[in-house]
Design a protein around this motif. Structure first.
Motif, mmCIF file in Angstrom:
data_model
loop_
_atom_site.group_PDB
_atom_site.id
_atom_site.type_symbol
_atom_site.label_atom_id
_atom_site.label_comp_id
_atom_site.label_asym_id
_atom_site.label_seq_id
_atom_site.Cartn_x
_atom_site.Cartn_y
_atom_site.Cartn_z
ATOM 1 N N SER A 54 0.703 -1.206 0.107
ATOM 2 C CA SER A 54 -0.011 -0.051 0.022
ATOM 3 C C SER A 54 1.002 1.069 0.021
ATOM 4 O O SER A 54 2.084 1.291 0.098
ATOM 5 C CB SER A 54 -0.837 0.010 1.126
ATOM 6 N N TYR A 55 0.286 2.305 -0.293
ATOM 7 C CA TYR A 55 0.959 3.586 -0.087
ATOM 8 C C TYR A 55 0.189 4.662 0.364
ATOM 9 O O TYR A 55 -0.869 4.945 -0.072
ATOM 10 C CB TYR A 55 1.533 4.147 -1.343
ATOM 11 N N HIS A 56 0.676 5.373 1.556
ATOM 12 C CA HIS A 56 -0.162 6.290 2.248
ATOM 13 C C HIS A 56 0.228 7.796 2.332
ATOM 14 O O HIS A 56 -0.097 8.682 2.980
ATOM 15 C CB HIS A 56 -0.467 5.976 3.524
ATOM 16 N N GLY A 57 1.473 7.955 1.572
ATOM 17 C CA GLY A 57 2.247 9.242 1.709
ATOM 18 C C GLY A 57 3.799 9.000 2.177
ATOM 19 O O GLY A 57 4.293 7.931 2.690
ATOM 20 N N ASN A 58 4.552 10.128 2.033
ATOM 21 C CA ASN A 58 5.761 10.245 2.170
ATOM 22 C C ASN A 58 6.529 10.889 3.602
ATOM 23 O O ASN A 58 7.850 10.853 3.928
ATOM 24 C CB ASN A 58 6.773 10.839 1.175
ATOM 25 N N THR A 59 5.379 11.601 4.302
ATOM 26 C CA THR A 59 5.841 11.961 5.580
ATOM 27 C C THR A 59 6.069 10.707 6.450
ATOM 28 O O THR A 59 5.545 9.746 6.240
ATOM 29 C CB THR A 59 4.786 12.919 6.068
ATOM 30 N N LEU A 60 6.602 10.988 7.472
ATOM 31 C CA LEU A 60 7.004 9.580 8.268
ATOM 32 C C LEU A 60 5.854 8.898 8.850
ATOM 33 O O LEU A 60 5.754 7.672 8.749
ATOM 34 C CB LEU A 60 8.143 10.211 9.354
ATOM 35 N N GLY A 61 4.944 9.718 9.334
ATOM 36 C CA GLY A 61 3.706 8.693 9.981
ATOM 37 C C GLY A 61 3.048 8.222 8.704
ATOM 38 O O GLY A 61 2.630 6.911 8.924
ATOM 39 N N PRO B 41 -2.457 -7.398 1.148
ATOM 40 C CA PRO B 41 -3.474 -6.540 0.430
ATOM 41 C C PRO B 41 -4.416 -7.595 -0.359
ATOM 42 O O PRO B 41 -4.419 -8.823 -0.423
ATOM 43 C CB PRO B 41 -2.593 -5.924 -0.697
ATOM 44 N N CYS B 42 -5.702 -6.755 -0.643
ATOM 45 C CA CYS B 42 -6.675 -7.414 -1.316
ATOM 46 C C CYS B 42 -6.179 -7.500 -3.040
ATOM 47 O O CYS B 42 -6.665 -6.709 -3.543
ATOM 48 C CB CYS B 42 -7.996 -6.966 -1.123
ATOM 49 N N TYR B 43 -5.450 -8.667 -3.522
ATOM 50 C CA TYR B 43 -4.830 -8.524 -4.594
ATOM 51 C C TYR B 43 -5.053 -9.715 -5.273
ATOM 52 O O TYR B 43 -4.271 -10.731 -5.168
ATOM 53 C CB TYR B 43 -3.395 -8.346 -4.250
ATOM 54 N N ALA B 44 -6.239 -9.948 -5.912
ATOM 55 C CA ALA B 44 -6.683 -11.046 -6.495
ATOM 56 C C ALA B 44 -5.694 -11.847 -7.357
ATOM 57 O O ALA B 44 -5.448 -13.065 -7.426
ATOM 58 C CB ALA B 44 -8.242 -11.164 -7.010
ATOM 59 N N TYR B 45 -5.203 -11.130 -8.133
ATOM 60 C CA TYR B 45 -4.352 -11.590 -9.367
ATOM 61 C C TYR B 45 -3.233 -12.423 -8.851
ATOM 62 O O TYR B 45 -2.889 -13.503 -9.249
ATOM 63 C CB TYR B 45 -3.876 -10.487 -10.233
ATOM 64 N N ARG B 46 -2.743 -11.963 -7.710
ATOM 65 C CA ARG B 46 -1.844 -13.014 -6.944
ATOM 66 C C ARG B 46 -2.117 -13.663 -5.767
ATOM 67 O O ARG B 46 -1.516 -14.570 -5.360
ATOM 68 C CB ARG B 46 -0.538 -11.854 -6.483
ATOM 69 N N PRO C 267 -9.207 1.863 -0.934
ATOM 70 C CA PRO C 267 -10.214 1.260 -1.561
ATOM 71 C C PRO C 267 -10.093 0.835 -2.947
ATOM 72 O O PRO C 267 -10.273 -0.457 -3.221
ATOM 73 C CB PRO C 267 -11.296 2.319 -1.623
ATOM 74 N N VAL C 268 -9.248 1.407 -3.721
ATOM 75 C CA VAL C 268 -8.573 0.762 -4.922
ATOM 76 C C VAL C 268 -6.979 1.318 -4.921
ATOM 77 O O VAL C 268 -6.592 2.252 -4.755
ATOM 78 C CB VAL C 268 -9.162 1.374 -6.269
ATOM 79 N N VAL C 269 -6.293 0.186 -4.733
ATOM 80 C CA VAL C 269 -4.831 0.472 -4.673
ATOM 81 C C VAL C 269 -4.116 1.395 -5.609
ATOM 82 O O VAL C 269 -4.205 0.939 -6.881
ATOM 83 C CB VAL C 269 -3.994 -0.865 -4.239
ATOM 84 N N GLY C 270 -3.417 2.211 -5.303
ATOM 85 C CA GLY C 270 -3.029 3.112 -6.564
ATOM 86 C C GLY C 270 -1.599 2.699 -7.025
ATOM 87 O O GLY C 270 -1.327 1.760 -7.609
ATOM 88 N N ALA C 271 -0.657 3.564 -6.898
ATOM 89 C CA ALA C 271 0.522 3.454 -7.404
ATOM 90 C C ALA C 271 1.439 2.334 -7.167
ATOM 91 O O ALA C 271 2.290 1.619 -8.012
ATOM 92 C CB ALA C 271 1.471 4.847 -7.345
#
Length: 442
Positions: free
Chosen positions: A131-138, A164-169, A207-211
């Motif tokens: 997942s990715y939620h940002g680049n600041t430390l928290g 993750p909910c990653y059906a392909y894998r 909800p939809v995993v991005g980058a």
């Protein structure tokens, strides 16, 4: 030599000097079809007259007023607009300058909520790997992007991470999507028990995993089960819609398609469409009430929160999306893009999966389609695709480390909502030319 500390100091960048609809134009006059919105930002393209005029008008009246002294008309109006359209229970908005700040605010708000309620033992976060939620430390600590986290691990707080909910894998052979979702829900329950239910404050997910994964939606029912588990243990649900929200998946909030309402939601990117830097954390009524009836003061803040010009720009963006019925257009264009991608790449030996929602689509690249073997990370396939696509006049968002932070490559597409059908053909044609130049030699 440039005196700018660029993202990559060994790379040279063309100079952007103009924008025209879905295209960016460099100093040499080359045009690039922006099929990724920069980073899923430019949902209205690059020259929307209504938004430009709204910015000019606001700067002419009031560019900025510090929120420790004043509120402002555009900030109040934008908050009203968002809350009226937000998932049930979200009743107020805390404005910031971008996605990482929005996530940091949500994490601190979750912690303060439990302090106000007399539950200081609630300190643990659970999020998902890849997942990715940002680049600041928290935010970085919360995210599960191993590559981004690795250099800064000693600085990061400990966060529990589940699959993750990653059906392909992740979905096993013979396993139904529903059974897969139940298995992941059970894993979340196990992690809560490991940490101690009374010590967990929030579960955080896109909800939809991005980058990091490339436009991966959850299987049906997954988020409803997550919501049930959070409710059972008194845990807050934080949904990060920084990349997938604000219409990108075909509804203003991506959570609408999951049938759940979060306790906190973070938005940015498409909120202001790049016309001004802005993000926001939407807050449920129960969190607001706990703080309002307790200390009354959220112990957090930045200089530019609630920036009047940024709020005016974002309000103009959101009014344009609504008045032009662009949500319907996103769904229509998204279906058209998916059909074209499947027609062109559905049998491609090195395209393993084509996925996404609305104008948020991803292609996972594989060395062997049969067993889903990824390319050797040493190839740096994603970097070669980005360079070659730019040479073809196409901006796309390739990333590496799709599987585990090291192995795997995908391409993310997140074009503006204002495309014409001909632009869909241009995207697919230029992407095809790029893959032929880069992958065929492998």
């Amino acid at each position: 030599m440039s005196h700018v500390f660029h993202r990559h100091l060994k790379q040279r960048y063309p100079t952007a000097v103009g924008g025209e609809g879905p295209y960016l134009i460099d100093a040499e006059g080359r045009r690039y079809l922006d099929a990724c919105g920069g980073a899923a930002v430019s949902c209205l393209g690059h020259s929307d007259g209504e938004v430009i005029e709204a910015v000019r008008e606001q700067v002419g009246r009031l560019a900025y007023a510090h929120t420790s002294f004043f509120t402002s008309e555009p900030m109040e109006a934008l908050a009203d607009f968002l809350v009226e359209r937000a998932p049930e229970g979200l009743s107020s908005v805390y404005f910031v300058s971008g996605g990482s700040e929005a996530v940091e605010a949500a994490l601190k708000m979750a912690r303060q909520y439990f302090l106000e309620r007399g539950e200081p033992e609630r300190r643990h976060l659970i999020a998902r790997r890849q997942s990715y939620h940002g680049n600041t430390l928290g935010a970085l600590a919360t995210g599960g992007n191993a590559w981004r986290r690795r250099p800064f691990e000693p600085l990061l707080v400990e966060v529990g991470h589940v699959s993750p909910c990653y059906a392909y894998r992740g979905q096993a052979a013979g396993e139904t999507p529903e059974a897969y979702g139940e298995r992941l829900a059970a894993e979340l329950g196990d992690e809560i028990q490991r940490l101690g239910p009374e010590t967990v404050m929030a579960f955080v997910a896109e909800p939809v995993v991005g980058a990091t994964l490339g436009a991966v939606p959850a299987v049906p029912g997954y988020f409803k089960r997550v919501r049930e588990i959070c409710d059972r243990h008194g845990i807050l649900l934080i949904l990060d819609e920084v990349m997938c929200g604000m219409g990108r998946t075909g509804s203003l909030f991506a959570a609408e398609q999951e049938g759940v309402a979060p306790d906190l939601t973070t938005i940015a990117k498409g909120l202001g469409a790049g016309y001004q830097p802005i993000g926001a954390t939407l807050v449920s009524e129960r969190i607001r009430e706990a703080i309002a009836e307790g200390s009354g003061f959220f112990q957090h803040g930045h200089t530019y929160i609630g920036h009047a010009t940024a709020c005016a720009a974002a309000l103009a963006v959101q009014r344009a999306i609504e008045s032009r019925d662009l949500m319907a257009r996103v769904r229509w264009l998204g279906d058209g893009l998916q059909q074209r991608l499947e027609a062109r790449f559905g049998d491609h030996p090195h395209v393993g999966d084509i996925r996404g929602r609305g104008l948020f689509r991803g292609l996972e690249l594989v060395a062997d389609r049969g067993d889903k073997t990824p390319f050797d990370p040493a190839c740096k396939l994603h970097a070669a695709i980005k360079r070659t696509a730019m040479d073809e006049g196409l901006m796309c968002y390739p990333m590496g480390g799709t599987l585990d932070g090291q192995r795997g490559d995908h391409i993310l597409l997140a074009p503006p909502f204002i495309l014409e059908e001909s632009h869909l053909d241009e995207i697919v044609d230029k992407l095809d030319a790029t893959l032929k130049r880069v992958i065929d030699p492998h």
